[in-house]
Design an enzyme around this catalytic site. Structure first.
Site, short mmCIF file in Angstrom:
data_model
loop_
_atom_site.label_atom_id
_atom_site.label_comp_id
_atom_site.label_asym_id
_atom_site.label_seq_id
_atom_site.Cartn_x
_atom_site.Cartn_y
_atom_site.Cartn_z
N SER A 413 -40.16 13.87 -8.80
CA SER A 413 -40.80 13.55 -7.07
C SER A 413 -41.10 12.02 -7.01
O SER A 413 -41.74 12.26 -5.47
CB SER A 413 -41.71 15.08 -6.81
OG SER A 413 -42.16 15.22 -8.52
N HIS A 434 -34.53 17.08 -3.65
CA HIS A 434 -36.21 16.72 -4.13
C HIS A 434 -36.68 18.15 -3.17
O HIS A 434 -36.79 18.04 -2.30
CB HIS A 434 -37.01 15.76 -3.78
CG HIS A 434 -38.38 15.92 -3.42
ND1 HIS A 434 -39.46 15.57 -3.13
CD2 HIS A 434 -39.24 16.47 -5.06
CE1 HIS A 434 -40.59 16.00 -4.15
NE2 HIS A 434 -40.15 16.41 -4.25
N ASN A 484 -44.36 13.30 -0.79
CA ASN A 484 -45.47 12.06 -1.61
C ASN A 484 -46.02 10.39 -1.36
O ASN A 484 -47.14 10.36 -1.76
CB ASN A 484 -45.12 12.30 -2.94
CG ASN A 484 -44.81 14.38 -3.67
OD1 ASN A 484 -45.15 14.87 -2.40
ND2 ASN A 484 -43.93 14.56 -3.92
P1 NAI Z 1 -42.02 21.74 -16.25
O1 NAI Z 1 -42.92 20.68 -17.10
O2 NAI Z 1 -42.11 23.05 -15.22
O3 NAI Z 1 -40.38 22.14 -16.72
C1 NAI Z 1 -39.95 21.26 -17.47
C2 NAI Z 1 -38.76 21.79 -18.28
O4 NAI Z 1 -37.51 21.00 -18.12
C3 NAI Z 1 -39.55 22.81 -20.02
O5 NAI Z 1 -39.18 24.07 -19.66
C4 NAI Z 1 -38.93 21.36 -20.25
O6 NAI Z 1 -38.44 22.04 -22.03
C5 NAI Z 1 -37.55 21.19 -19.70
N1 NAI Z 1 -37.09 20.02 -20.42
C6 NAI Z 1 -38.13 18.90 -20.63
N2 NAI Z 1 -36.26 18.00 -20.98
C7 NAI Z 1 -35.44 18.55 -20.95
C8 NAI Z 1 -34.62 18.15 -21.27
N3 NAI Z 1 -33.72 16.70 -22.32
N4 NAI Z 1 -32.83 18.89 -21.54
C9 NAI Z 1 -33.50 19.90 -20.71
N5 NAI Z 1 -34.41 20.88 -20.76
C10 NAI Z 1 -35.13 19.50 -20.55
O7 NAI Z 1 -41.58 20.24 -14.87
P2 NAI Z 1 -41.55 20.94 -13.56
O8 NAI Z 1 -42.90 21.08 -12.76
O9 NAI Z 1 -40.37 22.54 -13.07
O10 NAI Z 1 -41.15 19.57 -12.91
C11 NAI Z 1 -39.97 19.30 -12.92
C12 NAI Z 1 -38.89 17.70 -12.24
O11 NAI Z 1 -39.89 18.70 -10.47
C13 NAI Z 1 -40.73 16.59 -12.47
O12 NAI Z 1 -39.22 15.96 -12.42
C14 NAI Z 1 -41.14 17.07 -11.47
O13 NAI Z 1 -42.01 15.74 -10.35
C15 NAI Z 1 -40.55 17.80 -9.81
N6 NAI Z 1 -40.67 18.80 -9.36
C16 NAI Z 1 -42.66 19.09 -9.42
C17 NAI Z 1 -42.76 19.91 -8.53
C18 NAI Z 1 -43.95 21.11 -8.83
O14 NAI Z 1 -44.46 21.06 -8.49
N7 NAI Z 1 -44.01 20.84 -10.24
C19 NAI Z 1 -42.16 19.35 -7.09
C20 NAI Z 1 -41.05 18.64 -6.57
C21 NAI Z 1 -40.39 17.41 -8.00
#
Ligand code: NAI
Ligand code: 3HC
Length: 706
Positions: A413, A434, A484
């Protein structure tokens, strides 16, 4: 324009039937040329003694998409649609509308003015004018109620939703089983027309307002007041339909016309019509053309099965595309897949999916912890933790396992896609996708092109978005991209107001009264205040050195007030409840911070000051984004804000709203507050160069081209 010059309607006579075939691609919008073609065709047919019946149909897969919206801004519009329809309805020979596809707005009104209507069972029709801030203005509010019950007419007109023709037996005289049987059924129907039933004018049907109908009107009015807060047109729609029951047909038409013009004159109508074209214009980009090839997307992988990864995977499964989810550990994978199943099961409980559909979608999802399993995928979307080193490690591995030509996308993001691309040997295949949270629900997709992203990768992603039912907007790389990045100064100003003595509930109320679904403090609490805190901590070198920047929000987080998830943030929450409750402790914290920082608190912060400082600051950042070319056009920013942040569509998006208010006014008010408040920091209320120059020249964002 003569008949011979008018190609919008083809005219032919065969076996006593005059056929008027509308052929104005792409949607037979009822432009002046088409209206003239219809008038000329009907006139010719009435004068031709060899013609006994007139058919109005289309050579396109659609009957008509309605009035030509691009004509609403003016010009010579005669003959107007109501005049054309009056001529058709009063024709002395039977006129039959044959619908080989959907009819919307004026298109359906055209069919309603004909004496007979024929179509096929899977077709749909609708009166979506309300979505353009207006109401059906060519007799739709008078003729439709004469053919269907009041509930159906009101629902169609007030919601604008398309309705299956099978639900409208009063409208259609013949419904063919399939599109293929339509031709033969039409022939049979035409040959059955004779005698007194050959001309059936909808306008001859009389209606009255009985008790039962009045109760329907009362219920629909009540419901509409609740569901369309802030919108002008929906209640006017009801008023127009009421005329069908209380006035003679001609007077009902006059009443409709008066209400139509009243709606058309509102800023809301301009905003919603702007938005109609903005949404479509988002797909028109200069980075590729028709000759640019597209890459096939038959298999997708998602890295990270967390909040975003799971939702993103669902979009592809919903579109029938197989998805592999990759996680670090089995437990995380199982947890992610279980959550997806739970989401689908919830949809099934609500009747939105059948159990068979749940199983079909789940069968398209598989999980793995081994990158080798991704060797054959066409598109990978990374959704792991928001840390550059983690993302780079993932992209480096993807580079080594994915086949040549696979698209490597990041859902980051905020992070720099150019830097992420350096972790691979194929930066031309790297792009940002995104998604917004919840990713299976939110319609917006920011497609982020990096410096080296190839045109065919951009084209493939823009087209793929449509397949997974997203509205894609192409943007450039910068911190936070468009959405954002703009929300940051918006929240910053809201926090500054808190420091100066405004309460979270006052600020939130001003923004919700403006039409935002929630104010900045409620939104911050929902997203989690720790996210902003982490961003401020990790970007120290890029952000304001003003100690007041983010001060109250930082203190809240340091006290464990992370928002909704911790039961306390800018508000407090009852256990298990999402309803924000004002918390005097927050005002005390703000007071102490103001004292510590030497900021004078005021009790006279007006609603107007809040709106100007928060909303105009957001617009000002939009101007910077436009000037830098991060967004190609102001309407793209509007699409992002309406679909990504719930900006009220009746204001058309922040940039359209600014154009409507006038850029001179926006600039004056920003400068007035800046001067009143003094120079209180290096990032506050500084108008952008673009805003200054457009305001000076009387320009608009809409007409700005970099
Ligand atoms: P989250 O923490 O819910 O999920 C991340 C997942 O990635 C976890 O399940 C973790 O085990 C896994 N993970 C971490 N490192 C890894 C690796 N090396 N290989 C495979 N899996 C791995 O995070 P979320 O909220 O889903 O965010 C993920 C991305 O999406 C981030 O870059 C965030 O900035 C972006 N994003 C998030 C939004 C939100 O509202 N949560 C909105 C738009 C984008
Ligand atoms: N007027 C002018 N242009 C129109 C149009 C209309 N009514 N409907 C569609 N277009 C244009 C679009 O802008 C687009 O142009 P572009 O290719 O340059 O971007 C092109 O036609 C194709 O449109 P879509 O991309 O939307 O095509 P789809 O196949 O996805 O959808 C549709 C077709 C369902 C007809 C959709 O275009 C639509 O919903 N159109 C508007 C329908 C509508 O609101 N009608 C009411 C008009 S107001 C009215 O009739 C007033 C009357 O009561 C007096």
């Amino acid at each position: 324009m003569t008949q011979a010059e008018n190609n919008a309607v083809m005219y032919e006579v065969k076996d006593g039937v005059a056929k008027l075939v509308m052929q104005s691609a792409p949607v037979n919008a009822l432009s002046r040329a088409l209206r003239m073609g219809l008038i000329d065709g009907v006139t010719n047919a009435l004068q031709d003694d060899s013609v006994s019946t007139i058919v109005i149909t289309s050579s396109l897969p659609i009957f008509s998409g309605g009035a030509d919206i691009s004509e609403f801004s003016g010009g010579d519009l005669s003959p107007m649609l109501p005049e054309v329809l009056d001529k058709i309805e009063h024709a002395s020979k039977p006129v039959v509308a044959v619908l080989p596809g959907p009819a919307f707005g004026g298109g359906l009104e055209l069919a309603l003015a004909c004496h007979h209507r024929i179509t096929f069972a899977s077709n749909k029709v609708g009166l979506p004018e309300v979505n353009l801030g207006i109401l059906p203005g060519a007799g739709g509010t008078q003729r439709l109620p004469r053919l269907v019950d009041a509930q159906t007419a009101l629902t169609m007109i007030v919601t604008g939703k398309p309705t299956p023709v099978t639900k409208l037996p009063g409208v259609f005289d013949k419904i063919s089983e399939t599109p293929e049987s339509l031709l033969a059924d039409t022939r049979d129907y035409l040959s059955s027309l004779n005698g007194s039933n050959a001309i059936k004018r909808t306008c001859d049907i009389t209606l009255s307002m009985d008790e039962k109908t009045q109760a329907v009107f009362d219920a629909v009015t009540q419901q509409t007041q609740k569901t369309t807060k802030g919108f002008y047109a929906p209640l006017k729609c009801i008023e127009a339909v009421r005329g069908a029951y209380t006035l003679a047909f001609e007077d009902g038409l006059k009443n409709e016309s008066k209400l139509f013009l009243a709606c058309m004159a509102t800023p809301q109508a301009r905003a919603q019509q702007h938005f109609f074209f903005a949404e479509r214009a988002a797909g028109h980009v200069n980075d590729f053309d028709k000759s640019t090839p597209e890459r096939a997307i038959n298999r997708v992988a998602i890295i990270g099965a967390g909040t975003m990864g799971g939702g993103i995977a669902m979009n592809f499964a919903n579109a029938g595309i197989p998805v592999t989810l990759l996680e670090l550990k089995e437990e995380a994978l199982e947890k992610g897949l279980a959550l997806i199943r739970k989401n689908y099961e919830n949809s099934a409980k609500k009747g939105k999916l059948t159990q068979a559909q749940v199983e079909a979608r789940m069968s398209l999802l598989s999980g793995t912890t081994a990158y080798e399993d991704l060797a054959d995928v066409d598109l990978v979307i990374e959704a792991v933790f928001e840390k550059m080193e983690v993302k780079k490690a993932v992209f480096s591995t993807l580079d080594s396992v994915c086949k040549p030509g696979a698209i490597l996308a990041s859902n980051t993001s905020t992070l720099d896609i150019d830097e992420i691309a350096t972790a691979t040997s194929r930066p031309e295949d790297v792009i940002g996708l995104h998604f917004f949270s919840p990713a299976n629900v939110m319609k917006l997709l920011e497609v982020v092109k990096a410096e080296k992203t190839a045109p065919d990768v951009i084209k493939t992603c823009m087209k793929m978005a449509k397949k997974i039912r997203k509205v894609a907007v192409l943007v450039g790389v910068c911190f936070g991209f468009v959405g954002n990045r703009m929300i940051e100064p918006y929240g910053r100003e809201a926090n500054r107001l808190l420091l100066e003595g405004a309460s979270p509930e006052q600020v939130d109320r001003v923004l919700t009264e403006f039409g935002m679904p929630m104010g900045p403090f409620t939104m911050g609490d929902m997203a989690g205040l720790d996210i902003g805190y982490y961003v401020r901590q990790s970007r120290q070198e890029h952000i304001s050195h003003d100690p007041a920047y983010g001060a109250v929000a930082d203190r809240l987080v340091e006290m464990g007030r992370n928002g909704l998830k911790s039961g306390r943030g800018a508000y407090q929450y009852e256990p298990g409840s999402r309803v924000p409750i004002p918390d005097p402790e927050v005002l005390d914290i703000a007071k102490k911070e103001a004292h510590r920082l030497g900021v004078k608190q005021r009790s006279d912060i007006s609603d107007e000051e809040i709106l100007v400082r928060v909303m105009f600051t957001l617009i000002n950042e939009g101007a910077c984004i436009l000037e830098e070319g991060i967004a190609a056009k102001s309407s793209d920013i509007d699409v992002i804000y309406v679909y990504g942040y719930g900006f009220p569509v009746y204001r058309g998006g922040p940039m359209q709203y600014a154009d409507e208010v006038g850029l001179g006014t926006i600039l004056d008010k920003l400068v007035t507050y800046r001067d009143q408040l003094g120079d209180y920091g290096d990032m506050w209320l500084q108008p952008s160069d673009l805003l200054i120059s457009l305001a000076k020249d009387g320009g608009t964002f809409k007409h700005y081209q970099k």
